[in-house]
Design an enzyme around this catalytic site. Structure first.
Site, PDB file in Angstrom:
ATOM      1  N   SER A  36     -45.386  49.496 -22.798  1.00  9.11           N
ATOM      2  CA  SER A  36     -46.372  48.753 -23.581  1.00  9.11           C
ATOM      3  C   SER A  36     -45.664  48.057 -24.743  1.00  9.11           C
ATOM      4  O   SER A  36     -44.787  47.222 -24.518  1.00  9.11           O
ATOM      5  CB  SER A  36     -47.481  49.687 -24.043  1.00  9.11           C
ATOM      6  OG  SER A  36     -48.603  48.965 -24.494  1.00  9.11           O
ATOM      7  N   ASP A  70     -54.800  46.242 -15.455  1.00  8.16           N
ATOM      8  CA  ASP A  70     -54.560  46.576 -16.854  1.00  8.16           C
ATOM      9  C   ASP A  70     -55.294  45.571 -17.743  1.00  8.16           C
ATOM     10  O   ASP A  70     -55.126  44.362 -17.601  1.00  8.16           O
ATOM     11  CB  ASP A  70     -53.061  46.533 -17.137  1.00  8.16           C
ATOM     12  CG  ASP A  70     -52.690  47.143 -18.483  1.00  8.16           C
ATOM     13  OD1 ASP A  70     -53.567  47.256 -19.359  1.00  8.16           O
ATOM     14  OD2 ASP A  70     -51.514  47.507 -18.650  1.00  8.16           O
ATOM     15  N   HIS A 130     -54.023  50.406 -17.508  1.00  9.77           N
ATOM     16  CA  HIS A 130     -52.911  50.467 -18.462  1.00  9.77           C
ATOM     17  C   HIS A 130     -52.154  51.785 -18.364  1.00  9.77           C
ATOM     18  O   HIS A 130     -50.951  51.823 -18.565  1.00  9.77           O
ATOM     19  CB  HIS A 130     -53.447  50.265 -19.880  1.00  9.77           C
ATOM     20  CG  HIS A 130     -52.371  50.064 -20.898  1.00  9.77           C
ATOM     21  ND1 HIS A 130     -51.510  48.987 -20.884  1.00  9.77           N
ATOM     22  CD2 HIS A 130     -52.004  50.808 -21.975  1.00  9.77           C
ATOM     23  CE1 HIS A 130     -50.679  49.071 -21.901  1.00  9.77           C
ATOM     24  NE2 HIS A 130     -50.949  50.166 -22.582  1.00  9.77           N
TER      25      HIS A 130
END
Length: 750
Positions: free
Chosen positions: A601, A689, A721
């Site tokens: 991320s 996501d 995600h």
């Protein structure tokens, strides 16, 4: 005869699109990959996936071995330690062969039953009632996630919300626990965090806007249709997320609003769920605060109270004129009133060396959570004796709970309001997660459960330590390391060790460079605390050193550490990570051809930027759901999360200086024209996501490949995600990533 995969990746067609802001034009060849519904895009992603899997086919036996190791070390049929609420003890259990937990409970023996039973895995639990079997709920779905789970105070109803697409939109349902049947109540497209009111007749839940931002609070009356639900609160400012909850005392309903730099709380007496919420402390730009209701015994300051008298207060943790936050106590404001910060009693003052992070209250204790010297800590204050408020400066004397190790994570939990004891969680890089019952008066700890590690795990076989790198501006950056002792040879003895695997003597660097995995994140003030991992053992046992670079942008060293790694100081995050890598090479821990960088991320942005800055430093880069096309995302306010993220990254849409600064570091735009000397790159992502869209790593990998970098993309077509759902699927994903890492490090045959 084995058919070899193609030597090169699928060609990604260039379809140039000009993007012009603030006088700068960037030609984006791969923006067309954003067209999620375009069959050409789906076909391209599937082709990239197929090529990646084909290139990794030789690692299939290793992946199976790694999966078997994770599985073999895990007690598949297991139970959590029960936690009491009301007349029941609640717990979750897992069953061998099943992907998801089962949520269950058994009745408490009586009002004084505050010690959980010792439950034996695989053995029947007398009086057990299964509330929700996630495996049954997940049947027929490729993806499954639970977003809300709550039981009414009288114990007769269960609220739960599920997502079967990975897009974080949950369908809320209510189950009658006396019959096991779901009631007609059903609300679609909710956000996580729904809850019952104490009377069990109402449900408060959240919905999101088009940018996936929780922004509305709704009240649902049991038995009513969704169309009859009442809008309770709406936050129009796109920077703010909304949450709803219940104080641990269950006296107040709370609505909490927060941007990256500002927060606000609203209260309503829970016995009046249809009433009007009132603000505690009106928002001030740049001021963050949180609120906890507490009931204090009579004060030692001021007039003599009547016997048994108590004082309702709000404990407010805030950063107004207190960078690392301070804790104040204030009377609960009456309807129509608000807290006056200057009139509140400071009970834990600001400390430039200590970052206060939270406080929890119960009937008997207060627990303070804070961070000092890059380690999270907990301390407790007993309410059995009067505590001072008012009448001048007062500092409450919280007692720190420590296990005495240099790298440890300690978290004390007060449980439900009336619980008479504390539970303390403890772990480290070498200590499996442990839960203790803690006697506040004596300090005695009783182990309730330690995470089982099958196969004869011995913490003394491993060691952990802290190193410090020096960044290019002279800042000292902490690095945590863990390794298996017999796999990493040192030039000098590492000294004696305690039973937890922690070195008590001096330890020099390895006698020869070791293979090393360097992990980093560095955003949102999120701290990477010491934690145990069963899956990591497969790397350590093959001689890999695992290291965490605690770079600026995280919260390990206090609020200033975060501020120095965001907005116009964001490049510090990336240069800190490079400095940590170079330190580990310079001190002999590893070598550039023996080090893999890892981040997910915002950590994917980190390793992507570090790759552009120092491609020669790493042999490989593993980036999970990476935020590598950050500038494109921050320029589009219609995308999920963009406006709320401007306080973290800056607003390049309206500010040319922010645009130029982000343009200078974002990984996608700054890939070298000739990237043939880049490290090997594995990017993983999920098609559904909603936080970091799949298109970011897809574009990044396409650009890397076009520039000659050895980059691959692995995409889950039915996940969000957090990646795939289900523990076995998650282990398969970990095995895939670990096998790739070991291959890059030259350890695939071990």
């Amino acid at each position: 005869m084995r058919v070899l995969p193609p030597s090169g990746p699928p060609s990604t067609e260039r379809r140039p699109r000009e993007r012009t802001f603030h006088g700068d034009t960037f030609v984006d060849d791969y923006e067309w990959l954003r067209e999620k519904e375009n069959p050409e895009v789906v076909a391209h992603l599937e082709a990239q996936n197929a090529w990646t899997l084909a290139r990794q086919e030789h690692l299939a036996p290793l992946r199976q071995t790694l999966f078997d190791e994770i599985k073999g070390r895990t007690l598949e049929t297991d139970l959590s330690v029960p936690a009491r609420d009301g007349d029941w003890w609640y717990y979750a259990r897992t069953v061998e062969g099943q992907q998801y937990p089962i949520h269950a409970r058994y009745p408490a023996a009586g009002p004084d039953d505050w010690t959980p039973r010792v439950l034996e895995p695989g053995q029947p639990v007398p009086g057990e009632q299964i509330m929700l079997d996630q495996n049954a709920a997940a049947e027929g779905h490729d993806f499954f996630a639970l977003g809300s789970l709550d039981v009414s105070d009288d114990g007769t109803r269960l609220l739960y919300a599920t997502d079967t697409a990975g897009d974080e939109r949950y369908t809320l349902r209510v189950r009658d626990l006396t019959t096991g049947e779901d009631l007609p109540d059903e609300v679609r497209d909710t956000a996580p965090g729904a809850m019952f009111t104490p009377d069990g007749e109402h449900i408060f839940y959240l919905t999101v806007d088009e940018a996936w931002r929780p922004w509305r609070v709704w009240r649902h009356q049991l038995g009513a249709t969704g169309s009859q639900d009442t809008l309770v609160f709406e936050e129009p400012d796109e920077r703010f997320w909304v949450g709803v909850g219940l104080s641990r005392s269950k006296k107040y309903l709370q609505i909490e609003l927060g941007s990256k730099v500002t927060s606000e709380s609203w209260l309503l007496e829970s016995d009046d769920p249809t009433g009007e919420f009132r603000v505690v402390w009106p928002r001030r730009e740049g001021v963050e605060y949180s609120v906890e209701h507490a009931v204090l015994p009579p004060s030692q300051v001021g007039p003599v109270e009547a016997p048994g008298a108590t004082e309702d207060v709000l404990l407010i943790l805030h950063n107004q004129d207190a960078l690392n936050f301070e804790l104040v106590a204030s009377p609960v404001p009456a309807p129509g009133e608000t807290v006056a910060p200057q009139d509140a009693d400071v009970v834990v003052p600001h400390d430039p060396e200590v970052r206060l992070e939270g406080v929890s209250a119960s009937e008997r204790y207060l627990v303070l959570y804070y961070r000092r010297e890059a380690i999270s800590r907990s301390a407790v204050l007993s309410l059995d004796e009067p505590v001072e408020t008012g009448g001048g400066p007062v500092t409450w004397d919280f007692q720190e709970i420590s296990f005495g190790q240099p790298l440890e994570s300690v978290g004390a939990g007060v449980g439900v309001w009336e619980q008479p004891n504390l539970k303390v969680g403890y772990t480290s890089f070498v200590t499996p997660s442990s839960l203790y019952l803690y006697d506040v008066a004596s300090g005695e700890r009783t182990l309730l459960k330690q995470q089982p590690v099958l196969g004869g795990y011995d913490a003394d076989d491993y060691d952990q330590r802290r190193e410090w790198a020096v960044a290019e501006d002279g800042t000292r950056v902490p690095i945590s390391l863990v390794w298996r002792k017999d796999k990493v040879r040192f030039g000098v003895s590492t000294g004696s060790t305690s039973g937890t695997g922690s070195t008590t003597g001096a330890a020099d660097a390895p006698a020869e460079p070791a293979p090393l995995l360097l992990y980093g994140y560095g955003a949102y003030e999120y701290s990477i605390d010491p934690y145990f991992s069963v899956a990591r053992l497969s790397l350590l046992d093959r001689g890999v050193v695992f290291a965490v670079a605690h770079v600026r942008g995280g919260g390990e060293m206090g609020r200033a550490w975060y501020d120095d790694g965001k907005l116009g100081a964001k490049r510090n995050t990336f240069t800190d990570f490079v400095a940590c890598g170079r330190h580990l090479v310079a001190t002999g821990w590893t070598a550039s051809d023996r080090m893999v960088a890892d981040g997910g991320s915002a950590g994917g942005l980190l390793v992507g930027a570090a790759t552009n800055l120092a491609p020669e430093l790493f042999a490989g880069v593993q980036a999970g759901v990476p935020f590598v096309d950050a500038l494109t995302s921050m320029l589009d306010p219609t995308l999920p999360l963009t406006v709320t993220e401007w306080d973290e990254w800056g607003d390049p849409l309206h500010d040319p200086e922010v645009y130029a600064y982000m343009r200078s570091y974002t990984p996608y735009e700054n890939v070298a024209d000739d990237a043939s000397r880049y490290p090997k790159v594995l990017a993983t992502t999920s098609f559904n996501d909603t936080r970091v869209l799949y298109v970011e790593p897809a574009k990044w990998v396409a650009r890397l490949q076009a520039a000659g970098a050895p980059a691959m993309l692995k995409i889950e077509m039915s996940a969000g995600h957090g990646g795939v759902s289900g523990r076995y699927s998650a282990w398969e994903q970990i095995a895939f990533e670990h096998a790739w890492t070991l291959d890059v490090l030259g350890l695939a045959d071990r």
